[in-house]
Design an enzyme around this catalytic site. Structure first.
Site, PDB file in Angstrom:
ATOM      1  N   GLU A 156       5.317  -8.504   0.745  1.00  0.00           N
ATOM      2  CA  GLU A 156       4.541  -7.603   1.578  1.00  0.00           C
ATOM      3  C   GLU A 156       4.540  -6.217   0.952  1.00  0.00           C
ATOM      4  O   GLU A 156       5.278  -5.941   0.002  1.00  0.00           O
ATOM      5  CB  GLU A 156       5.168  -7.529   2.980  1.00  0.00           C
ATOM      6  CG  GLU A 156       5.215  -8.863   3.667  1.00  0.00           C
ATOM      7  CD  GLU A 156       5.382  -8.750   5.159  1.00  0.00           C
ATOM      8  OE1 GLU A 156       6.529  -8.752   5.620  1.00  0.00           O
ATOM      9  OE2 GLU A 156       4.355  -8.657   5.868  1.00  0.00           O
ATOM     10  N   VAL A 167      12.929 -20.027  13.067  1.00  0.00           N
ATOM     11  CA  VAL A 167      11.596 -19.881  13.661  1.00  0.00           C
ATOM     12  C   VAL A 167      10.549 -19.812  12.544  1.00  0.00           C
ATOM     13  O   VAL A 167       9.518 -20.491  12.584  1.00  0.00           O
ATOM     14  CB  VAL A 167      11.513 -18.633  14.577  1.00  0.00           C
ATOM     15  CG1 VAL A 167      10.093 -18.425  15.062  1.00  0.00           C
ATOM     16  CG2 VAL A 167      12.464 -18.764  15.759  1.00  0.00           C
ATOM     17  N   GLY A 168      10.846 -19.019  11.527  1.00  0.00           N
ATOM     18  CA  GLY A 168       9.901 -18.876  10.419  1.00  0.00           C
ATOM     19  C   GLY A 168       9.582 -20.197   9.751  1.00  0.00           C
ATOM     20  O   GLY A 168       8.418 -20.508   9.458  1.00  0.00           O
ATOM     21  N   GLU A 213       8.769 -13.453   6.176  1.00  0.00           N
ATOM     22  CA  GLU A 213       9.883 -12.591   5.774  1.00  0.00           C
ATOM     23  C   GLU A 213      11.011 -12.856   6.763  1.00  0.00           C
ATOM     24  O   GLU A 213      10.830 -12.674   7.968  1.00  0.00           O
ATOM     25  CB  GLU A 213       9.486 -11.103   5.785  1.00  0.00           C
ATOM     26  CG  GLU A 213       8.596 -10.706   4.621  1.00  0.00           C
ATOM     27  CD  GLU A 213       9.210 -10.968   3.257  1.00  0.00           C
ATOM     28  OE1 GLU A 213      10.445 -10.999   3.125  1.00  0.00           O
ATOM     29  OE2 GLU A 213       8.435 -11.172   2.298  1.00  0.00           O
ATOM     30  N   ASN A 257      13.124  -5.384  15.522  1.00  0.00           N
ATOM     31  CA  ASN A 257      14.047  -4.425  14.906  1.00  0.00           C
ATOM     32  C   ASN A 257      13.352  -3.280  14.174  1.00  0.00           C
ATOM     33  O   ASN A 257      13.938  -2.228  13.982  1.00  0.00           O
ATOM     34  CB  ASN A 257      15.060  -5.140  14.009  1.00  0.00           C
ATOM     35  CG  ASN A 257      14.425  -5.751  12.788  1.00  0.00           C
ATOM     36  OD1 ASN A 257      13.270  -6.167  12.827  1.00  0.00           O
ATOM     37  ND2 ASN A 257      15.149  -5.806  11.698  1.00  0.00           N
ATOM     38  N   SER A 289      13.399 -14.597  12.383  1.00  0.00           N
ATOM     39  CA  SER A 289      14.568 -15.368  11.981  1.00  0.00           C
ATOM     40  C   SER A 289      14.158 -16.606  11.174  1.00  0.00           C
ATOM     41  O   SER A 289      13.018 -17.077  11.271  1.00  0.00           O
ATOM     42  CB  SER A 289      15.349 -15.782  13.225  1.00  0.00           C
ATOM     43  OG  SER A 289      14.532 -16.560  14.041  1.00  0.00           O
ATOM     44  N   CYS A 324      17.083  -6.483   8.370  1.00  0.00           N
ATOM     45  CA  CYS A 324      17.154  -7.673   7.520  1.00  0.00           C
ATOM     46  C   CYS A 324      17.804  -7.334   6.184  1.00  0.00           C
ATOM     47  O   CYS A 324      18.392  -8.189   5.541  1.00  0.00           O
ATOM     48  CB  CYS A 324      15.751  -8.230   7.297  1.00  0.00           C
ATOM     49  SG  CYS A 324      14.601  -6.981   6.737  1.00  0.00           S
ATOM     50  N   LYS A 351       0.864 -10.380  17.916  1.00  0.00           N
ATOM     51  CA  LYS A 351       1.850 -10.770  18.933  1.00  0.00           C
ATOM     52  C   LYS A 351       3.193 -10.089  18.591  1.00  0.00           C
ATOM     53  O   LYS A 351       3.912 -10.515  17.688  1.00  0.00           O
ATOM     54  CB  LYS A 351       2.042 -12.293  18.936  1.00  0.00           C
ATOM     55  CG  LYS A 351       3.003 -12.780  20.009  1.00  0.00           C
ATOM     56  CD  LYS A 351       4.274 -13.353  19.397  1.00  0.00           C
ATOM     57  CE  LYS A 351       5.332 -13.692  20.410  1.00  0.00           C
ATOM     58  NZ  LYS A 351       6.104 -12.516  20.866  1.00  0.00           N
TER      59      LYS A 351
HETATM   60  P1  NAD Z   1      12.722 -14.204  16.031  1.00  0.00           P
HETATM   61  O1  NAD Z   1      12.493 -15.226  14.987  1.00  0.00           O
HETATM   62  O2  NAD Z   1      13.478 -14.588  17.241  1.00  0.00           O
HETATM   63  O3  NAD Z   1      11.335 -13.619  16.547  1.00  0.00           O
HETATM   64  C1  NAD Z   1      10.354 -13.048  15.691  1.00  0.00           C
HETATM   65  C2  NAD Z   1       9.004 -13.118  16.382  1.00  0.00           C
HETATM   66  O4  NAD Z   1       8.617 -14.492  16.469  1.00  0.00           O
HETATM   67  C3  NAD Z   1       8.980 -12.586  17.814  1.00  0.00           C
HETATM   68  O5  NAD Z   1       7.734 -11.977  18.065  1.00  0.00           O
HETATM   69  C4  NAD Z   1       9.128 -13.849  18.627  1.00  0.00           C
HETATM   70  O6  NAD Z   1       8.613 -13.726  19.945  1.00  0.00           O
HETATM   71  C5  NAD Z   1       8.305 -14.828  17.812  1.00  0.00           C
HETATM   72  N1  NAD Z   1       8.649 -16.236  18.006  1.00  0.00           N
HETATM   73  C6  NAD Z   1       9.870 -16.761  18.290  1.00  0.00           C
HETATM   74  N2  NAD Z   1       9.780 -18.102  18.402  1.00  0.00           N
HETATM   75  C7  NAD Z   1       8.482 -18.423  18.159  1.00  0.00           C
HETATM   76  C8  NAD Z   1       7.764 -19.645  18.138  1.00  0.00           C
HETATM   77  N3  NAD Z   1       8.347 -20.814  18.363  1.00  0.00           N
HETATM   78  N4  NAD Z   1       6.458 -19.598  17.861  1.00  0.00           N
HETATM   79  C9  NAD Z   1       5.846 -18.423  17.593  1.00  0.00           C
HETATM   80  N5  NAD Z   1       6.461 -17.231  17.620  1.00  0.00           N
HETATM   81  C10 NAD Z   1       7.760 -17.233  17.910  1.00  0.00           C
HETATM   82  O7  NAD Z   1      13.424 -12.957  15.284  1.00  0.00           O
HETATM   83  P2  NAD Z   1      13.941 -11.594  15.916  1.00  0.00           P
HETATM   84  O8  NAD Z   1      15.214 -11.842  16.657  1.00  0.00           O
HETATM   85  O9  NAD Z   1      12.833 -10.893  16.626  1.00  0.00           O
HETATM   86  O10 NAD Z   1      14.250 -10.762  14.587  1.00  0.00           O
HETATM   87  C11 NAD Z   1      15.444 -10.823  13.891  1.00  0.00           C
HETATM   88  C12 NAD Z   1      15.305 -11.605  12.611  1.00  0.00           C
HETATM   89  O11 NAD Z   1      14.232 -11.066  11.840  1.00  0.00           O
HETATM   90  C13 NAD Z   1      16.513 -11.504  11.702  1.00  0.00           C
HETATM   91  O12 NAD Z   1      16.802 -12.777  11.160  1.00  0.00           O
HETATM   92  C14 NAD Z   1      16.068 -10.565  10.591  1.00  0.00           C
HETATM   93  O13 NAD Z   1      16.753 -10.720   9.365  1.00  0.00           O
HETATM   94  C15 NAD Z   1      14.632 -10.908  10.478  1.00  0.00           C
HETATM   95  N6  NAD Z   1      13.884  -9.815   9.866  1.00  0.00           N
HETATM   96  C16 NAD Z   1      13.401  -9.997   8.599  1.00  0.00           C
HETATM   97  C17 NAD Z   1      12.718  -8.962   7.966  1.00  0.00           C
HETATM   98  C18 NAD Z   1      12.168  -9.133   6.585  1.00  0.00           C
HETATM   99  O14 NAD Z   1      11.229  -8.427   6.236  1.00  0.00           O
HETATM  100  N7  NAD Z   1      12.702 -10.026   5.777  1.00  0.00           N
HETATM  101  C19 NAD Z   1      12.504  -7.752   8.637  1.00  0.00           C
HETATM  102  C20 NAD Z   1      13.004  -7.617   9.918  1.00  0.00           C
HETATM  103  C21 NAD Z   1      13.681  -8.661  10.535  1.00  0.00           C
END
Ligand code: NAD
Length: 488
Positions: free
Chosen positions: A465, A233-234, A251, A153, A230, A285, A176
Site C-alpha cells: 500500500e 479474518v484477512g 495487510e 487502530n 487480523s 501492526c 466499511k
Molecule cells: P479485525 O480483523 O478484527 O477487523 C478488521 C476489520 O474487518 C473490521 O472492520 C472488522 O469489522 C472487519 N471484519 C471482521 N470480521 C469480518 C468478516 N468476517 N468479514 C468482513 N469483515 C470483517 O482486526 P482489528 O482488531 O480491527 O485490527 C487489529 C489487527 O489489524 C491486528 O492484527 C493488526 O496487526 C492488524 N493491522 C495491520 C495493519 C497493517 O497494515 N499490516 C495495520 C493496522 C492493523
C-alpha cells in the site's frame, strides 16, 4: 447532554440504516463517554451502497484526473482546518494520546495531498512495436468498485491510505470501518463529501463484521477488496473474494523484532524500544514486540527498560502527562491479560506491569499496565504470536546469526529494527531480515506515505500500500495497439 445519531453516506445522502437500528461508540478510556450512535447496517444497506458506487463508476472514471486531484486537495484542506478537533475525537474514540491523535489526523491530510499529486502522474507507457506503423502503449484504468475494510487502530490514516488512491485512480468506494471507530470514519467521509465528491463515488456503511463486512465481501459488483486487520479474518476474506474472481489485498499482523548490539547508542535504543513497543498502547501492526539483546549489554538494557516501562504514565489519553492510554476494549484487556498469563506459564519472567490498571478513573476504561518480560522463549507462543497490546518480550542473543534466525523464525514479516553503529552489521541485517519495512537505529513503527508499506510472509498478500505501489492495486492495465494507416 444530547447525543448525535450519525448516518451512513450512500449515493451522496446521509441516511439511516434501513432497519432503523443503531449502535453506540464509547470511549475506551471511559465507558461513560458516549461519542454518538451510528447506523447498525445490514445487507440491504450494503446493497444500496454498492448500487450507488456501481452507478457512479462510469462518470467518475471519465472525470479528468486533474478534477479528481482538485477534490482530494480540497478534502485535505477541509480536514487540515479541523485537525485539532478531529484529532481530539480520535483520541477519545480510539484511545491513543492527543499528540498521536492529532498526528494521525495530520497524516490523513498528508495522504490526501500525496494522492492528489499521484493522480496527475503519467498513467501509462509508450512502447516500440515490431510494426513501424503501430502506436503501442499501455494505459492504467480503474478496477471499478472497491470495498475498503479497515481496523480501529488507525481509524483515519488507514481509511485515507486506501480511499485516497482508490479515488485518485478513478474507482468508486464502499467503505466499511471498524465498529469501534465509526466517528472517525464519518469525519473522513464528511471532508470528502464537502470537497464536492459526486454522489455515489464514496459510500460509508457502518456496522458489524457480519452485517456489513460479509455482504460487501460477497457482492460480485465489488471488483476489489482492500482489507487491513487480523490474520485469520484477512485470510478468510481473501479466500472468499478470490473464489468469486475479485482482486484482494491484505495487510495483517506483525511480531516485529528490534535487535540491539553492544556498539549501539544505548540511550537512543532504549528510547526507541519503549516508544516502539508502548506508544498507542502497543496497538500498531508495526509495534516492537520482541527485543533481541546482544548478551554483552542485555542486563544493562533490561535494567533500563524495566525502569522506563514500569514508570510510564498510563491514563486519560487527553491529559498532557499521559504516555500510554487505554487499549480498545474490555475484550482486548482480557485477551492481553490471557496472553500475559500464558507467557508466564511458558517461563517468561515478568519484569514490569502484567495487570489491569484501576484507580484515578481508570476503572471506567480499559487499561493494561505497560508490561515487560525477560527470558522470552522464541519458540513459545509468546515468542511467536502477536499480542497487540503494551507488551514487550526480551530474548538474549549471542551474535548476528542467532539474532537473524530468531527474528525470522515467526510467520510474520512486517517491520524490523537494528540498533548498531557498525554499518557492516546494519547491511548484513538489512539483507538477511524477512521484513517489508526495515529501520536502522529507529523504532519498528514509522512509515511515510510516499513509500511502499507492507509485510513479508503472513503479514501481507505480497502487495503493497501507499506510495506509488498503491497504483498497482487500484488500477488495471490496458495494452493498446493502434495500427496507423500506411503513409500514402
Ligand atoms: P479485525 O480483523 O478484527 O477487523 C478488521 C476489520 O474487518 C473490521 O472492520 C472488522 O469489522 C472487519 N471484519 C471482521 N470480521 C469480518 C468478516 N468476517 N468479514 C468482513 N469483515 C470483517 O482486526 P482489528 O482488531 O480491527 O485490527 C487489529 C489487527 O489489524 C491486528 O492484527 C493488526 O496487526 C492488524 N493491522 C495491520 C495493519 C497493517 O497494515 N499490516 C495495520 C493496522 C492493523
Amino acid at each position: 447532554m444530547s447525543v448525535t445519531t450519525y448516518q451512513n453516506y450512500i449515493g451522496g445522502e446521509w441516511v439511516a440504516a434501513k432497519s432503523g437500528e443503531t449502535f453506540e461508540s464509547r470511549s475506551p478510556a471511559d465507558a461513560d463517554v458516549l461519542l454518538g450512535r451510528f447506523a447498525a447496517s445490514g445487507a440491504a444497506d450494503v446493497d444500496a451502497a454498492v448500487t450507488a458506487a456501481s452507478e457512479a463508476r462510469a462518470s467518475w472514471r471519465r472525470t479528468s484526473a486533474i478534477a479528481r486531484a482538485n477534490i482530494l486537495h480540497k478534502a485535505a484542506e477541509i480536514l487540515a482546518s479541523r485537525v485539532n478537533d478531529v484529532g481530539r475525537e480520535l483520541t477519545i474514540e480510539e484511545g491513543k494520546t492527543l499528540k498521536e491523535g492529532i498526528g494521525e489526523t495530520g497524516r490523513a491530510v498528508q495522504i490526501l495531498r500525496y494522492y492528489a499529486g499521484e493522480a496527475q502522474q503519467p498513467d501509462g507507457e509508450h512502447y516500440p512495436s515490431a510494426n513501424p506503423n503501430t502506436l503501442l502503449y499501455t494505459v492504467r484504468e480503474p478496477v471499478g468498485v472497491v470495498g475498503v475494510i479497515t481496523p480501529w487502530n488507525f481509524p483515519i490514516a488507514i481509511p485515507a491510505w486506501k480511499i485516497a488512491p482508490a479515488l485518485a485512480f478513478g474507482n468508486t468506494v464502499v467503505f466499511k470501518p471498524a465498529t469501534y471507530t465509526p466517528l472517525l470514519a464519518v469525519r473522513f467521509v464528511e471532508a470528502l463529501a464537502e470537497a464536492g465528491l459526486p454522489p455515489g463515488v464514496v459510500n460509508l456503511v457502518t456496522g458489524s463484521a457480519g452485517g456489513v463486512g460479509d455482504p460487501l465481501i460477497d457482492d460480485d459488483r465489488v471488483t476489489a477488496i482492500s482489507f487491513t486487520g487480523s490474520e485469520p479474518v484477512g485470510r478468510s476474506v481473501a479466500k472468499r473474494v478470490s473464489a468469486r474472481g475479485g482482486k484482494v489485498q491484505l495487510e495483517l499482523g506483525g511480531k516485529n523484532p528490534a535487535i540491539v548490539f553492544a556498539d549501539a547508542d544505548l540511550d537512543h535504543a532504549v528510547n526507541h524500544l519503549v516508544s516502539g513497543a508502548m506508544w498507542s498502547s502497543g496497538q500498531k501492526c508495526t509495534a516492537t514486540s520482541r527485543a533481541l539483546l546482544d548478551a554483552s549489554i542485555a542486563d544493562e538494557v533490561t535494567r533500563r527498560l524495566t525502569e522506563r516501562i514500569g514508570g510510564l504514565a498510563t491514563g486519560d489519553p487527553l491529559a498532557d502527562s499521559t504516555q500510554v492510554g487505554p487499549v480498545i476494549s474490555d475484550e482486548a484487556v482480557n485477551r492481553i491479560l490471557g496472553d500475559i498469563e500464558s507467557a508466564e506459564s511458558e517461563g517468561a519472567r515478568l519484569l514490569a506491569g502484567g495487570s489491569k490498571l484501576e484507580g484515578d478513573g481508570r476503572e471506567r476504561g480499559n487499561f493494561v499496565a505497560p508490561t515487560l518480560f525477560g527470558e522470552m522463549n522464541p519458540e513459545s507462543r509468546f515468542g511467536q504470536e502477536e499480542v497487540f497490546g503494551p507488551v514487550l518480550g526480551i530474548t538474549t542473543v549471542k551474535d548476528m546469526d542467532e539474532a537473524l534466525e530468531i527474528a525470522n523464525s515467526v510467520r510474520f514479516g512486517l517491520s524490523a529494527s537494528i540498533f548498531t553503529s557498525d554499518l557492516g552489521k546494519a547491511m548484513h541485517f538489512i539483507n538477511g531480515i524477512d521484513a517489508g519495512i526495515v529501520h536502522v537505529n529507529a523504532e519498528t513503527p514509522g512509515a511515510e506515505p510516499q513509500v511502499p508499506f507492507g509485510g513479508y510472509k503472513s503479514s501481507s498478500s505480497y502487495s503493497r500500500e501507499q506510495g506509488k505501489s498503491a497504483r498497482d492495486f487500484y488500477t488495471q492495465i490496458k495494452t493498446v495497439y493502434v495500427d496507423l494507416p500506411s503513409p500514402a
